[in-house]
Scaffold this active site. Structure first.
Site: not given
Ligand code: CP
Length: 308
Positions: A54-55, A83, A104, A132
């Site tokens: 999703r993100t 590396k 991320r 998040h």
């Molecule tokens: N909600 C969420 O962060 O989903 P993903 O891990 O698929 O990005």
């Protein structure tokens, strides 16, 4: 003024700035054609050191739908991180090519290191079990859309409250609204971290109760926020297996809930919401996914200072 800012945790945005992003996201939803060229010539870099559906896709879709382009990796082994390149050197390189970075990372604080190493905006797309913030923007906009308010709510947060970064960010953000009652539903092994209990809930005088059984509080809730047990954060697979199915929301349990309660989940789900619940009109987790793209469009628009 959001232009040029980084977003590392929910409190980086004031309530007013969040409202501004929701209002842009709303406008994009109602008139997407107005925005299709506003990011022409702009480039986003998505640096994903951890898996995501999703993100990453919603950020990339958001940038494309604004007319911009995207570069990046979804697998750190395909980058020079494999590396031994540091985060700092990676982002100093990537800022030479792009206008905004979305990161991320499994290590808590990694996006902050990135933001301190470069001059372009960095968005935290999830750092370890920490925060998040763009999921929180999504969650708040979903609650606002389906409950028409962000004050005066009883919110049940259920599942892995220890490692669930979406939970930590949501609790932080909700602590700024009036008359919020939190029902924190988890096994004793997965209760909220002490820093969230003391530094966020107690410090801000938020009313909260920690319970073990979902059924105990379900009838009181306006919002039920389900989460999965985060397998990737466990040190011991046996503990994960023992705890993973502690809570399963099914149609029987939903009989206890109010008619206008909404069910949310940041997704991915494993077993914690039975598929049969998807047909319940109170299930909003896939609406939440859609809202996530629009809210990220609003965020990119604001941080890049775009205009229509
Ligand atoms: N909600 C969420 O962060 O989903 P993903 O891990 O698929 O990005």
């Amino acid at each position: 003024m959001l232009r040029g800012k980084s977003l590392l945790e929910p409190m980086d945005l004031t309530v007013e700035e969040m409202e501004e992003i929701f209002s842009i996201a709303d406008d994009i939803m109602s008139d997407p054609g107005k925005y299709i060229h506003c990011a022409d010539g702009r480039l986003m870099a998505t640096l994903f050191y951890e898996p995501s559906t999703r993100t990453r896709f919603s950020f990339e879709a958001a940038m494309h739908r604004l007319g911009g382009s995207v570069i990046g990796f979804s697998e750190p082994n395909s980058s020079s991180a494999s590396k031994g390149e540091s985060i700092s050197d990676t982002v100093r390189t990537v800022e030479c090519y792009s206008d905004i970075i979305v990161m991320r990372h499994p290590k808590e604080g990694a996006p902050r290191v990135a933001a301190e190493s470069c001059k372009i905006p960095v968005i935290n797309a999830g750092d370890g079990g920490h925060q998040h913030p763009t999921q929180t923007l999504t969650d708040l906009m979903t609650i606002k859309k389906y409950k028409n308010r962000l004050d005066n709510l009883t919110i049940g947060v259920c599942g892995d409250l220890m490692f669930g970064r979406t939970v930590h960010s949501l609790i932080k953000a909700m602590s700024r609204y009036k008359n919020i009652r939190l029902k924190l539903i988890s096994p004793k092994e997965l209760v909220i971290p002490d820093y969230v209990r003391k530094e966020v809930l107690v410090k801000n005088g938020v009313e909260f109760e920690e319970v073990r059984r979902m059924e105990e509080v379900l009838p009181q809730l306006d919002v039920l926020y389900m989460t999965r047990v985060q397998r990737e954060r466990f040190f011991n697979e046996d503990d994960y297996i023992r705890l993973k199915d502690t809570y399963i929301l099914d149609t029987d349990k939903m009989k206890l809930a109010k008619d206008d309660m909404i069910i949310m989940h940041p997704l991915p789900r494993v077993n914690e919401i039975a598929k049969e619940v998807d047909r319940d009109p109170r299930a909003h987790y896939f609406h939440q996914v859609k809202i996530g793209m629009y809210v990220r469009m609003g965020l990119i628009y604001s941080l890049l200072g775009l205009e229509v």
